[in-house]
Design a protein around this motif. Structure first.
Motif, mmCIF file in Angstrom:
data_model
loop_
_atom_site.group_PDB
_atom_site.id
_atom_site.type_symbol
_atom_site.label_atom_id
_atom_site.label_comp_id
_atom_site.label_asym_id
_atom_site.label_seq_id
_atom_site.Cartn_x
_atom_site.Cartn_y
_atom_site.Cartn_z
ATOM 1 N N LYS A 47 37.282 43.003 69.331
ATOM 2 C CA LYS A 47 38.684 42.662 69.067
ATOM 3 C C LYS A 47 38.828 41.178 68.752
ATOM 4 C CE LYS A 47 40.841 46.341 71.808
ATOM 5 N NZ LYS A 47 41.672 46.679 72.999
ATOM 6 N N ALA A 48 38.098 40.338 69.495
ATOM 7 C CA ALA A 48 38.146 38.891 69.246
ATOM 8 C C ALA A 48 37.591 38.576 67.859
ATOM 9 C CB ALA A 48 37.357 38.148 70.321
ATOM 10 N N HIS A 49 36.516 39.284 67.467
ATOM 11 C CA HIS A 49 35.925 39.085 66.142
ATOM 12 C C HIS A 49 36.910 39.485 65.054
ATOM 13 C CE1 HIS A 49 33.489 40.226 62.603
ATOM 14 N NE2 HIS A 49 32.731 39.197 62.968
ATOM 15 N N SER A 50 37.595 40.614 65.249
ATOM 16 C CA SER A 50 38.581 41.072 64.271
ATOM 17 C C SER A 50 39.736 40.087 64.166
ATOM 18 C CB SER A 50 39.110 42.457 64.663
ATOM 19 O OG SER A 50 38.066 43.404 64.687
ATOM 20 N N LYS A 51 40.116 39.515 65.298
ATOM 21 C CA LYS A 51 41.198 38.533 65.300
ATOM 22 C C LYS A 51 40.796 37.291 64.529
ATOM 23 C CE LYS A 51 44.400 36.169 68.437
ATOM 24 N NZ LYS A 51 44.756 35.933 69.870
ATOM 25 N N ASN A 52 39.555 36.853 64.732
ATOM 26 C CA ASN A 52 39.063 35.685 63.996
ATOM 27 C C ASN A 52 38.990 35.977 62.509
ATOM 28 O OD1 ASN A 52 38.743 34.122 66.292
ATOM 29 N ND2 ASN A 52 36.635 34.779 66.631
ATOM 30 N N PHE A 53 38.631 37.226 62.170
ATOM 31 C CA PHE A 53 38.575 37.603 60.760
ATOM 32 C C PHE A 53 39.966 37.525 60.139
ATOM 33 C CE2 PHE A 53 38.214 40.586 57.190
ATOM 34 C CZ PHE A 53 37.063 40.113 56.591
ATOM 35 N N LYS A 54 40.981 37.931 60.903
ATOM 36 C CA LYS A 54 42.344 37.840 60.405
ATOM 37 C C LYS A 54 42.745 36.385 60.166
ATOM 38 C CE LYS A 54 43.538 42.228 60.452
ATOM 39 N NZ LYS A 54 43.882 42.952 59.216
ATOM 40 N N LYS A 55 42.149 35.462 60.941
ATOM 41 C CA LYS A 55 42.446 34.047 60.733
ATOM 42 C C LYS A 55 42.081 33.609 59.327
ATOM 43 C CE LYS A 55 41.996 32.494 65.548
ATOM 44 N NZ LYS A 55 41.211 31.661 66.497
ATOM 45 N N GLU A 56 41.030 34.214 58.772
ATOM 46 C CA GLU A 56 40.640 33.884 57.408
ATOM 47 C C GLU A 56 41.741 34.316 56.429
ATOM 48 O OE1 GLU A 56 36.857 35.849 57.079
ATOM 49 O OE2 GLU A 56 35.802 33.998 57.653
ATOM 50 N N TYR A 57 42.375 35.448 56.710
ATOM 51 C CA TYR A 57 43.487 35.884 55.871
ATOM 52 C C TYR A 57 44.586 34.830 55.854
ATOM 53 C CZ TYR A 57 41.727 40.720 55.617
ATOM 54 O OH TYR A 57 40.986 41.852 55.365
#
Length: 353
Positions: A220-230
């Motif tokens: 979940k933390a990884h997915s959240k960080n990925f959203k930061k790129e968006y």
């Protein structure tokens, strides 16, 4: 661009796949690795050169996928990679032995081996995927936890699983050592993003494996960080809002399939604003497609690409006795010309769609 020469000391007789490869190596390797190996055979049969970006484009893989495959086959002793200052200079395909190396063979931990591994785009060998028959899968489903996992996945997908689907789930469960909870979250995460392909889920799982993600909280933390790129991309466009679905599709394409570095995407966004004075995902996509076609992977390469276009071209008169006419040299704004070309390409794509 660094072109790599593929050589071998044994005749291939065209793109001929050795029987020993089929019998002992192909079954244990995943599809991406096999695609890379067969394409290397194709290259060596013609004595052709290639580059990692070109190979990635042809096979519709990322450069990291290609580097990972090369490292895998090198570990299997089917090819030898020669490097100079961290860049691959040549790849030698080695004779395929009659028997594969033992599966339990340990990684060479010598300093030279570690340095060599890290130099190939930081790629590390991952467990190979094996394919089980329906009867073998039936036996595996007797495992209560794996049986429950199959049931849950069917509920998420909304249809019975195929043997290929079950083999991928088993690969995640046994070879990648992912817990049932983590796999369940992975499937839920992918389906919620409109991705029901188990091949896609396998790609995400391998990325998590490489990132050493072992729990749902870490995922979940990884997915959240990925959203930061968006949101970094949205901010580069001057947009302070959640991305629309079509905008997410563009960003997924750039970040996941094309594997562009975030800094390069932001550079494309900045050039979009400078060119048309407004945010446009299709226009930025046109820029990134051009960079992909020219194998541009960094901001420095992009700037160098435009700088080369700005460089004046001088021509020497072969006959010095010929009269020389003094024409007033024109000053061309190559950035402006580039913007006009991109605008035309962008307009053509809009009309076609």
């Amino acid at each position: 661009m660094n072109y790599i020469k593929v050589v071998t000391t044994y005749p291939t007789g065209g793109t001929l796949l050795p029987n020993a490869f089929v019998d002992h190596y192909m079954i244990r390797a995943n599809g991406e690795y096999i695609k890379v190996y067969i394409y290397l055979l194709r290259m060596v049969s013609e004595g052709a050169n290639f580059s990692i970006p070109c190979l990635a484009d042809v096979l519709e893989l990322t450069e990291r996928d290609v580097a990972r495959a090369l490292k895998y086959w090198e570990k299997e002793s089917l090819l030898k990679i020669s490097q100079n200052h961290g860049e691959i200079q040549s790849i030698e395909l080695l004779p395929v032995p009659g028997h594969a190396k033992p599966v339990l063979e340990t990684e060479d931990s010598s300093p030279a081996s570690s340095a060599e591994e890290s130099s190939i785009s930081g790629a590390e060998a991952i467990p190979a995927m094996k394919t089980l028959s329906p009867s073998e899968l039936q036996k595996k489903s007797e495992d209560e936890r794996f049986s429950y996992l199959l049931y849950v996945c069917e509920m998420f997908i909304g249809k019975p699983l195929t043997c290929s689907d079950m083999n991928i789930l088993l690969y995640l469960y046994e070879d990648l050592s992912m817990s049932c909870e983590l796999i369940e979250y992975l499937v839920e995460h992918c389906v919620s993003n409109g991705k029901k392909s188990f091949r896609y889920m396998q790609t995400v799982a391998i990325n998590w494996y490489e990132e050493n993600i072992t729990t749902v909280d870490e995922a979940k933390a990884h997915s959240k960080n990925f959203k930061k790129e968006y949101y970094s991309i949205m901010r580069a466009f001057g947009l302070n809002q959640n991305p629309a679905p079509i905008q997410e599709q563009y960003m997924k394409q750039w970040l996941e399939k094309d594997a562009f570095d975030l800094s390069l995407i932001i550079e494309a966004c900045n050039r979009t604003i400078n060119a048309i004075n407004k945010p446009s995902f299709p226009y930025a996509d046109t820029i990134l497609k051009q960079w992909k076609d020219n194998h541009i992977r960094t901001v420095e390469q992009a700037k160098s690409f435009y700088q080369r276009q700005k460089s004046p071209k001088t021509f020497m008169n072969a006959n010095a006795s010929q009269p020389v006419h003094n024409f007033k040299q024109r000053d061309y704004d190559f950035d402006a010309l580039e913007e006009q070309l991109l605008k035309k390409q962008f307009s053509d794509e809009i009309r076609e769609n």
